[in-house]
Design a protein around this motif. Structure first.
Motif, PDB file in Angstrom:
ATOM      1  N   LEU A  83      89.092 100.961   6.384  1.00  0.00           N
ATOM      2  CA  LEU A  83      87.688 100.531   6.339  1.00  0.00           C
ATOM      3  C   LEU A  83      87.575  99.065   5.933  1.00  0.00           C
ATOM      4  CD1 LEU A  83      84.658 101.187   6.506  1.00  0.00           C
ATOM      5  CD2 LEU A  83      84.785 101.915   4.099  1.00  0.00           C
ATOM      6  N   ARG A  84      88.380  98.666   4.936  1.00  0.00           N
ATOM      7  CA  ARG A  84      88.310  97.271   4.464  1.00  0.00           C
ATOM      8  C   ARG A  84      88.744  96.272   5.519  1.00  0.00           C
ATOM      9  NH1 ARG A  84      92.606  99.652   1.673  1.00  0.00           N
ATOM     10  NH2 ARG A  84      94.687  98.867   2.283  1.00  0.00           N
ATOM     11  N   ASP A  85      89.466  96.740   6.570  1.00  0.00           N
ATOM     12  CA  ASP A  85      89.938  95.836   7.623  1.00  0.00           C
ATOM     13  C   ASP A  85      88.832  95.475   8.614  1.00  0.00           C
ATOM     14  OD1 ASP A  85      92.547  95.839   6.613  1.00  0.00           O
ATOM     15  OD2 ASP A  85      93.062  97.665   7.726  1.00  0.00           O
ATOM     16  N   ILE A  86      87.879  96.369   8.805  1.00  0.00           N
ATOM     17  CA  ILE A  86      86.866  96.114   9.835  1.00  0.00           C
ATOM     18  C   ILE A  86      85.451  95.958   9.268  1.00  0.00           C
ATOM     19  CG2 ILE A  86      88.243  97.500  11.445  1.00  0.00           C
ATOM     20  CD1 ILE A  86      85.804  99.482  11.374  1.00  0.00           C
ATOM     21  N   PHE A  87      85.244  96.356   8.036  1.00  0.00           N
ATOM     22  CA  PHE A  87      83.900  96.326   7.459  1.00  0.00           C
ATOM     23  C   PHE A  87      83.904  95.359   6.273  1.00  0.00           C
ATOM     24  CE2 PHE A  87      80.078  97.888   5.348  1.00  0.00           C
ATOM     25  CZ  PHE A  87      79.255  98.161   6.431  1.00  0.00           C
ATOM     26  N   HIS A  88      83.512  94.124   6.560  1.00  0.00           N
ATOM     27  CA  HIS A  88      83.523  93.068   5.531  1.00  0.00           C
ATOM     28  C   HIS A  88      82.103  92.890   4.999  1.00  0.00           C
ATOM     29  CE1 HIS A  88      87.600  92.142   6.736  1.00  0.00           C
ATOM     30  NE2 HIS A  88      87.198  92.064   8.000  1.00  0.00           N
ATOM     31  N   ALA A  89      81.889  93.323   3.784  1.00  0.00           N
ATOM     32  CA  ALA A  89      80.550  93.308   3.190  1.00  0.00           C
ATOM     33  C   ALA A  89      80.505  92.356   1.998  1.00  0.00           C
ATOM     34  CB  ALA A  89      80.144  94.714   2.763  1.00  0.00           C
ATOM     35  N   LEU A  90      79.330  91.728   1.823  1.00  0.00           N
ATOM     36  CA  LEU A  90      79.117  90.773   0.729  1.00  0.00           C
ATOM     37  C   LEU A  90      77.866  91.158  -0.044  1.00  0.00           C
ATOM     38  CD1 LEU A  90      79.585  87.466   2.804  1.00  0.00           C
ATOM     39  CD2 LEU A  90      81.358  88.725   1.567  1.00  0.00           C
ATOM     40  N   TYR A  91      77.889  90.873  -1.343  1.00  0.00           N
ATOM     41  CA  TYR A  91      76.675  91.046  -2.135  1.00  0.00           C
ATOM     42  C   TYR A  91      75.600  90.095  -1.608  1.00  0.00           C
ATOM     43  CZ  TYR A  91      79.320  93.801  -5.534  1.00  0.00           C
ATOM     44  OH  TYR A  91      80.068  94.769  -6.142  1.00  0.00           O
ATOM     45  N   PRO A  92      74.367  90.559  -1.424  1.00  0.00           N
ATOM     46  CA  PRO A  92      73.349  89.739  -0.751  1.00  0.00           C
ATOM     47  C   PRO A  92      72.924  88.494  -1.518  1.00  0.00           C
ATOM     48  CG  PRO A  92      72.381  91.767  -1.619  1.00  0.00           C
ATOM     49  CD  PRO A  92      73.865  91.898  -1.765  1.00  0.00           C
ATOM     50  N   HIS A  93      72.988  88.509  -2.846  1.00  0.00           N
ATOM     51  CA  HIS A  93      72.479  87.376  -3.625  1.00  0.00           C
ATOM     52  C   HIS A  93      73.561  86.364  -3.987  1.00  0.00           C
ATOM     53  CE1 HIS A  93      68.619  89.303  -3.873  1.00  0.00           C
ATOM     54  NE2 HIS A  93      69.140  90.385  -4.441  1.00  0.00           N
ATOM     55  N   THR A  94      74.804  86.853  -4.161  1.00  0.00           N
ATOM     56  CA  THR A  94      75.874  85.946  -4.582  1.00  0.00           C
ATOM     57  C   THR A  94      76.823  85.566  -3.459  1.00  0.00           C
ATOM     58  OG1 THR A  94      77.385  87.741  -5.202  1.00  0.00           O
ATOM     59  CG2 THR A  94      75.787  86.992  -6.862  1.00  0.00           C
ATOM     60  N   GLY A  95      76.895  86.411  -2.408  1.00  0.00           N
ATOM     61  CA  GLY A  95      77.829  86.146  -1.328  1.00  0.00           C
ATOM     62  C   GLY A  95      79.257  86.538  -1.656  1.00  0.00           C
ATOM     63  N   GLU A  96      79.448  87.190  -2.799  1.00  0.00           N
ATOM     64  CA  GLU A  96      80.783  87.632  -3.176  1.00  0.00           C
ATOM     65  C   GLU A  96      81.154  88.908  -2.414  1.00  0.00           C
ATOM     66  OE1 GLU A  96      82.945  86.131  -5.263  1.00  0.00           O
ATOM     67  OE2 GLU A  96      81.511  84.465  -5.375  1.00  0.00           O
ATOM     68  N   PRO A  97      82.445  89.083  -2.063  1.00  0.00           N
ATOM     69  CA  PRO A  97      82.864  90.292  -1.324  1.00  0.00           C
ATOM     70  C   PRO A  97      82.658  91.553  -2.155  1.00  0.00           C
ATOM     71  CG  PRO A  97      84.535  88.577  -1.194  1.00  0.00           C
ATOM     72  CD  PRO A  97      83.556  88.125  -2.226  1.00  0.00           C
ATOM     73  N   ILE A  98      82.295  92.655  -1.470  1.00  0.00           N
ATOM     74  CA  ILE A  98      82.164  93.958  -2.114  1.00  0.00           C
ATOM     75  C   ILE A  98      83.483  94.698  -1.902  1.00  0.00           C
ATOM     76  CG2 ILE A  98      80.900  96.146  -2.171  1.00  0.00           C
ATOM     77  CD1 ILE A  98      78.496  94.639  -1.020  1.00  0.00           C
TER      78      ILE A  98
END
Length: 565
Positions: free
Chosen positions: A63-78
């Motif tokens: 999942l981590r290979d294809i689904f790159h998500a970021l916190y909306p306010h900081t832009g840091e990776p989830i």
């Protein structure tokens, strides 16, 4: 969004992916099936679109290979997507394989078999990029001016309040900046030029302020700067640098180029003054109004309650002028000008009057200085030009010229010659029936502008009059570069000519020079027969004054011939 319990029931009822394909491809949400170990098993069409991956390409990928998500306010990776979205719907930013970004609503649920055993995860997400952008835009517009991008008055007051409450205290300068003649630019050059002017000013101000300062647009042509931790000297230097930089901005095209100026009110603001931001801003506004009284391109520091009374004293006059302009309620009176000797009617001078609430007509001395301070002279001059030309249309056989006074501020704006030309064209009036008077005092700082105007009206066929001649040391020097048809002696010179030898010598010199140039001299303020006799002895050509005729309604009296320079 698909509810977790709905998805859980659906998946528990049928664990075969092949049987789910048709149904899950039909839903509008993106659905992604993940094994218990975290490997991706399947994506529906919407999930393929948002992630940029196809089901056939994800075999063996986590999942981590294809689904790159970021916190909306900081832009840091989830790091833990499943944990992040397990308990409730969450928002996050996802990055597609092709680099595109989407804001999504995300939820995750366990995938259970018929025995309610955990065999994997279902990740459901919905694209909310459009609605999120609208929300952010609404939030932006709530706190910003949409044209300049600067914060608005509400946001400015909020930041001002926070700074006043700061533990370390505040010593700041509040600058209230009002652009001179913005209304004229909008009405004459168009709103597009007005918008361009505001944007240029905003960008210039951004270059003038520091990172710790607060810059805002209060709407239209009002800007404000809160310069933090400065003393009065530093505040004055900032205000002067703004005035100087402002004049480097020009808007318009060709012969309608306009140089931007502003009036700036300054008030020092300190956190221990126990005043609300609104009161500081009111005081800065008052100071700005006083700066405008100087004719624009000035700054003024608020000094106390006397300034409040001083500013408020102008407001009734300003409002009366604006109301009269809007309602076309101004009055033009005409004072006759006669030849010496012979008393033949040669011309009229058009004089503006402002009706009071009691019906009494106020003379220019009662309102022109206020009109100048608040930028109303261009509108008043144009009203007079249109009114006088309309009067000339009604009296086609009248040969006497009508003289109109033009303020220096009207010349500063540019475009006045074009306005006169257009009004004459529309009315089909002979331009030789008009003369335009510019005071010698208004030449200072605008010699080239006055010369260009004088040349322009003379080319149309109008006459040009140098008014208030003899008020300055450079009076005779003006005759070398201005194309003059008439010299009109200053009232102060005429008033003393009967008794003052120096005044007599100046008048006599003016008459001799005018005759050498083939021009005429005019004397106003002729209040008695003795003064008229002395002016005739000194050779003055034309006269006007209360002793010869008071200003009143236009009464056409045909002169023997049209006098031209």
């Amino acid at each position: 969004m698909l509810r977790n319990n709905y998805m859980t029931s659906f998946l528990a009822a049928d664990q075969r992916l092949s049987a789910m394909t048709t149904a899950l491809n039909a839903v509008t949400d993106a659905v992604l099936i993940v094994s218990r170990g975290g490997s991706v098993l399947w994506l529906n069409r919407q999930a393929e679109h948002l992630t940029g991956w196809h089901t056939q390409d994800v075999t063996g990928l986590m999942l981590r290979d294809i689904f790159h998500a970021l916190y909306p306010h900081t832009g840091e990776p989830i790091a833990q997507i499943l944990t992040y979205a397990a308990q409730q719907t969450r928002e996050c930013l996802i990055l597609s394989r092709d680099g595109a970004q989407y804001m999504v609503e995300l939820s995750a649920a366990n995938w259970l078999d018929d025995a309610q055993q955990h065999i994997g995860h279902v990740v459901v997400f919905r694209d909310i990029t459009g609605s999120h952008m609208v929300h952010r835009q609404v939030e932006f517009l709530t706190h910003h001016d949409p044209l300049t991008g600067l914060i608005n008055r509400h946001a400015f007051e909020q930041q001002f309040t926070q700074l006043l409450r700061a533990p370390r205290g505040l010593r700041a300068a509040l600058l209230y900046i009002d652009l001179d003649q913005f209304k004229w630019v909008n009405e004459t050059l168009g709103h597009a030029v007005g918008d361009e002017m505001l944007v240029q000013v905003a960008r210039m101000l951004e270059r003038r302020v520091r990172g710790t300062d607060v810059l805002a647009n209060f709407g239209g042509d009002i800007f404000s700067i809160l310069a933090v931790q400065v003393n009065p000297y530093q505040a004055e230097q900032l205000a002067r640098s703004v005035l100087e930089s402002m004049r480097s901005i020009t808007v318009g095209e060709n012969d309608q180029r306009f140089t931007v100026t502003a009036s700036i009110g300054v008030v020092m603001a300190e956190s221990d003054a126990a005043l609300a931001p609104a009161e500081f801003m009111r005081r800065a506004d008052v100071a700005c109004s006083i700066a405008k009284r100087e004719g624009g391109n000035h700054l003024y520091f608020y000094a106390g309650e006397d300034d409040d009374r001083r500013a408020m004293g102008d407001m009734p006059v300003v409002e009366a002028l604006k109301t009269a302009l809007t309602g076309d309620a101004l009055i033009a009176q005409f004072q006759p000008i006669y030849a010496v000797p012979g008393a033949d009617l040669m011309a009229y001078e058009a004089l503006l009057r402002l009706p009071s609430s009691t019906g009494e007509l106020q003379a220019p001395a009662q309102f022109l200085s206020t009109a100048t301070r608040y930028g109303l002279m261009p509108a008043l001059d144009k009203w007079m030009i249109k009114h006088v030309i309309a009067q000339l249309v009604k009296t086609p056989d009248e040969q006497a010229r009508v003289h109109l006074n033009i303020a220096g501020k009207s010349l500063d704006e540019g475009g006045l010659l074009t306005f006169i030309t257009e009004q004459l064209r529309i009315a089909q009036v002979d331009a030789r029936r008009l003369a335009f008077e510019v005071s010698e005092q208004d030449i200072a700082g605008r010699r080239d502008v006055v010369r260009e105007f004088a040349q322009g009206v003379r080319q149309l066929g109008c006459a040009f009059v140098l008014d208030d001649f003899g008020t300055g040391f450079g009076s005779f020097a003006h005759l070398r570069y201005l194309p003059i048809d008439y010299l009109k002696l200053s009232d102060s010179l005429v008033a003393t000519v009967a008794t003052d030898p120096l005044a007599q010598a100046l008048v006599q010199s003016a008459v001799q020079i005018a005759r050498a140039m083939g021009r005429h001299t005019i004397a106003g303020y002729v209040e008695n027969a003795g003064l008229l006799q002395r002016l005739a002895e000194l050779g003055v050509d034309w006269v006007q004054g209360f002793a010869l005729g008071k200003p009143g309604a236009y009464q056409a009296r045909r002169a023997e011939k049209l006098k031209t320079a």
